[in-house]
Design a protein around this motif. Sequence first.
Motif, PDB file in Angstrom:
ATOM      1  N   GLU A   3       0.687  -1.156   0.115  1.00  0.00           N
ATOM      2  CA  GLU A   3      -0.137  -0.092  -0.058  1.00  0.00           C
ATOM      3  C   GLU A   3       1.057   1.334  -0.111  1.00  0.00           C
ATOM      4  OE1 GLU A   3      -2.499   0.045   3.342  1.00  0.00           O
ATOM      5  OE2 GLU A   3      -3.105  -2.122   3.195  1.00  0.00           O
ATOM      6  N   PRO A   4       0.362   2.374  -0.386  1.00  0.00           N
ATOM      7  CA  PRO A   4       1.089   3.641  -0.213  1.00  0.00           C
ATOM      8  C   PRO A   4       1.565   3.843   1.220  1.00  0.00           C
ATOM      9  CG  PRO A   4      -0.742   4.050  -1.658  1.00  0.00           C
ATOM     10  CD  PRO A   4      -0.953   2.681  -1.100  1.00  0.00           C
ATOM     11  N   LEU A   5       2.880   4.207   1.338  1.00  0.00           N
ATOM     12  CA  LEU A   5       3.244   4.271   2.732  1.00  0.00           C
ATOM     13  C   LEU A   5       2.512   5.622   3.537  1.00  0.00           C
ATOM     14  CD1 LEU A   5       5.048   3.668   4.907  1.00  0.00           C
ATOM     15  CD2 LEU A   5       7.063   5.078   3.945  1.00  0.00           C
ATOM     16  N   ASP A   6       2.362   6.584   2.857  1.00  0.00           N
ATOM     17  CA  ASP A   6       1.648   7.701   3.458  1.00  0.00           C
ATOM     18  C   ASP A   6       0.289   7.359   4.037  1.00  0.00           C
ATOM     19  OD1 ASP A   6       3.875   9.322   2.889  1.00  0.00           O
ATOM     20  OD2 ASP A   6       2.989  10.560   1.285  1.00  0.00           O
ATOM     21  N   THR A   7      -0.395   6.681   3.231  1.00  0.00           N
ATOM     22  CA  THR A   7      -1.725   6.436   3.421  1.00  0.00           C
ATOM     23  C   THR A   7      -1.839   5.514   4.787  1.00  0.00           C
ATOM     24  OG1 THR A   7      -2.747   6.465   1.205  1.00  0.00           O
ATOM     25  CG2 THR A   7      -3.804   5.199   2.667  1.00  0.00           C
ATOM     26  N   ALA A   8      -1.029   4.452   4.800  1.00  0.00           N
ATOM     27  CA  ALA A   8      -0.787   3.497   5.863  1.00  0.00           C
ATOM     28  C   ALA A   8      -0.182   4.297   7.217  1.00  0.00           C
ATOM     29  CB  ALA A   8       0.290   2.427   5.723  1.00  0.00           C
ATOM     30  N   LEU A   9       0.520   5.470   7.047  1.00  0.00           N
ATOM     31  CA  LEU A   9       1.099   5.985   8.234  1.00  0.00           C
ATOM     32  C   LEU A   9      -0.093   6.880   8.655  1.00  0.00           C
ATOM     33  CD1 LEU A   9       4.716   7.008   7.297  1.00  0.00           C
ATOM     34  CD2 LEU A   9       3.898   5.162   8.901  1.00  0.00           C
ATOM     35  N   THR A 103       8.607  -1.865   3.010  1.00  0.00           N
ATOM     36  CA  THR A 103       9.465  -2.512   2.053  1.00  0.00           C
ATOM     37  C   THR A 103      10.408  -1.989   1.606  1.00  0.00           C
ATOM     38  OG1 THR A 103       8.029  -1.860  -0.016  1.00  0.00           O
ATOM     39  CG2 THR A 103       6.985  -3.699   1.475  1.00  0.00           C
ATOM     40  N   LYS A 104      11.220  -2.788   0.684  1.00  0.00           N
ATOM     41  CA  LYS A 104      12.802  -2.349   0.296  1.00  0.00           C
ATOM     42  C   LYS A 104      12.235  -1.320  -0.761  1.00  0.00           C
ATOM     43  CE  LYS A 104      15.484  -6.156   0.861  1.00  0.00           C
ATOM     44  NZ  LYS A 104      16.295  -7.390   0.035  1.00  0.00           N
ATOM     45  N   SER A 105      11.007  -1.161  -1.384  1.00  0.00           N
ATOM     46  CA  SER A 105      10.603  -0.285  -2.385  1.00  0.00           C
ATOM     47  C   SER A 105      10.247   0.998  -1.989  1.00  0.00           C
ATOM     48  CB  SER A 105       9.742  -0.856  -3.652  1.00  0.00           C
ATOM     49  OG  SER A 105       8.546  -1.303  -2.810  1.00  0.00           O
ATOM     50  N   GLY A 106       9.883   1.154  -0.443  1.00  0.00           N
ATOM     51  CA  GLY A 106       9.502   2.099  -0.010  1.00  0.00           C
ATOM     52  C   GLY A 106       7.792   2.261  -0.022  1.00  0.00           C
ATOM     53  N   GLU A 107       7.299   1.017   0.045  1.00  0.00           N
ATOM     54  CA  GLU A 107       5.917   0.754   0.242  1.00  0.00           C
ATOM     55  C   GLU A 107       5.220   0.116   1.555  1.00  0.00           C
ATOM     56  OE1 GLU A 107       3.544   0.290  -3.973  1.00  0.00           O
ATOM     57  OE2 GLU A 107       5.258  -1.255  -3.457  1.00  0.00           O
ATOM     58  N   ALA A 108       4.157   0.284   1.854  1.00  0.00           N
ATOM     59  CA  ALA A 108       3.850  -0.395   2.814  1.00  0.00           C
ATOM     60  C   ALA A 108       3.236  -1.940   2.930  1.00  0.00           C
ATOM     61  CB  ALA A 108       2.924   0.548   4.050  1.00  0.00           C
ATOM     62  N   GLN A 109       3.498  -2.910   3.938  1.00  0.00           N
ATOM     63  CA  GLN A 109       2.925  -4.060   3.873  1.00  0.00           C
ATOM     64  C   GLN A 109       2.167  -4.083   5.218  1.00  0.00           C
ATOM     65  OE1 GLN A 109       3.980  -6.566   1.220  1.00  0.00           O
ATOM     66  NE2 GLN A 109       2.088  -7.560   1.970  1.00  0.00           N
ATOM     67  N   VAL A 110       0.929  -4.116   5.147  1.00  0.00           N
ATOM     68  CA  VAL A 110       0.027  -3.994   6.412  1.00  0.00           C
ATOM     69  C   VAL A 110      -0.742  -5.059   6.538  1.00  0.00           C
ATOM     70  CG1 VAL A 110      -1.770  -2.485   7.421  1.00  0.00           C
ATOM     71  CG2 VAL A 110       0.069  -1.644   5.992  1.00  0.00           C
TER      72      VAL A 110
END
Length: 383
Positions: A3-9, A103-110
């Motif tokens: 998922e997009p990191l900003d959204t997950a945060l 993740t390594k690509s800068g996304e979020a695994q939630v």
Amino acid sequence: MPEPLDTALTEVRALLLDPALTRAVAAGRRRGQRPSVVRAELRPVALKAGTRLQIATSDGDRPFTRNVAPGAEADAAVDALLAEPFGNWHVETVDATVQLRVTKSGEAQVHRARTARTAAEPGGHDRVKEYLLDPGDPIFAEIGGSAAKRRQVDAFLRALAATLPDDLTGPLRVVDLGCGNAYLTFAAYRYLSQRGLDVHLVGVDVRPDQRRRNTDLAARLGWADRVTFVAGTIADAVVDPAPDLVLALHACDTATDEALARSLRWGARWVLAAPCCHHDLAAQLRTRPAPGAYDLLTRQGILRERFADVLTDALRAALLRLHGYRAEVVEFVDSQHTPRNLLIRARRTGAEGTRAQRAEYRDLVDQWGVTPRLETLLAADEG
């Protein structure tokens, strides 16, 4: 799915500021970045001045704790922590648990789960069941979620939690020797990562088909970059770099000795071994007269086998102590689930055994006329 990191945060921020928060931990680091603290833990506390959000951080040497008031002060403190490049967030509320990994690509695994609850207790009060791993966690859909398996997983995780220090930080390398179908391997990774630790885990099994099966399962769970498997024997499988924590759960007979010997060779900081079968010393006892009046212990086959179990694990623990470990033999799971319910739990201290401990060990093996396999393996290493 990532998922997009900003959204997950943003979701994590809402939970951190929610009055239903019970605990949250941030740890680890993102690829190529380093947060200003190695770990942060948040929890609500009740003070005379009212409820506050307690934030405990550590720079790896010293802890620092502060209590912030709800509103603008808490908002600013939470925003500052969310701006840090932590690799993992674990958030628990009264109703839900959210685990976020970058993740390594800068996304979020939630991963999101509901808090497990038992039926209402007498008097009408709901009680949250104290499981270290949520019984509703999706991992149980993959490894099997029977009540008996959940109890075994929880018992193992409690032994693991009691072994590792509460303030453990930094990367943790784990090896599971003789992992089989690896359901405890996956449970260990899940629990340790939820503690906010940066975990890399390698499972070793002699069967290539188990390696393929477990590798596929790690991919389905989204852990392929953190949980890997190799095919090989306990003694010879390639594991590099050396692990901090070694698991060897129900390795049969002298395979447990091989796992313990390799743990010492690596200089592992912690070892958890649940022995299975003790044929080696049982066979030796059949060919030697028992000392003195102890013939009654070994005359009957069933009693000889049970005594061999006790003698084998007592000598294993003694050898670990002689080689710089604090070793305990404890109950693993309740005997109603499995008769093989002992666990050897060891922590490296670096303090070599005393002369008295060496004499105590030698007196016991000489009296019974046995040669433990672990002694032979360690002597070969030292030679």
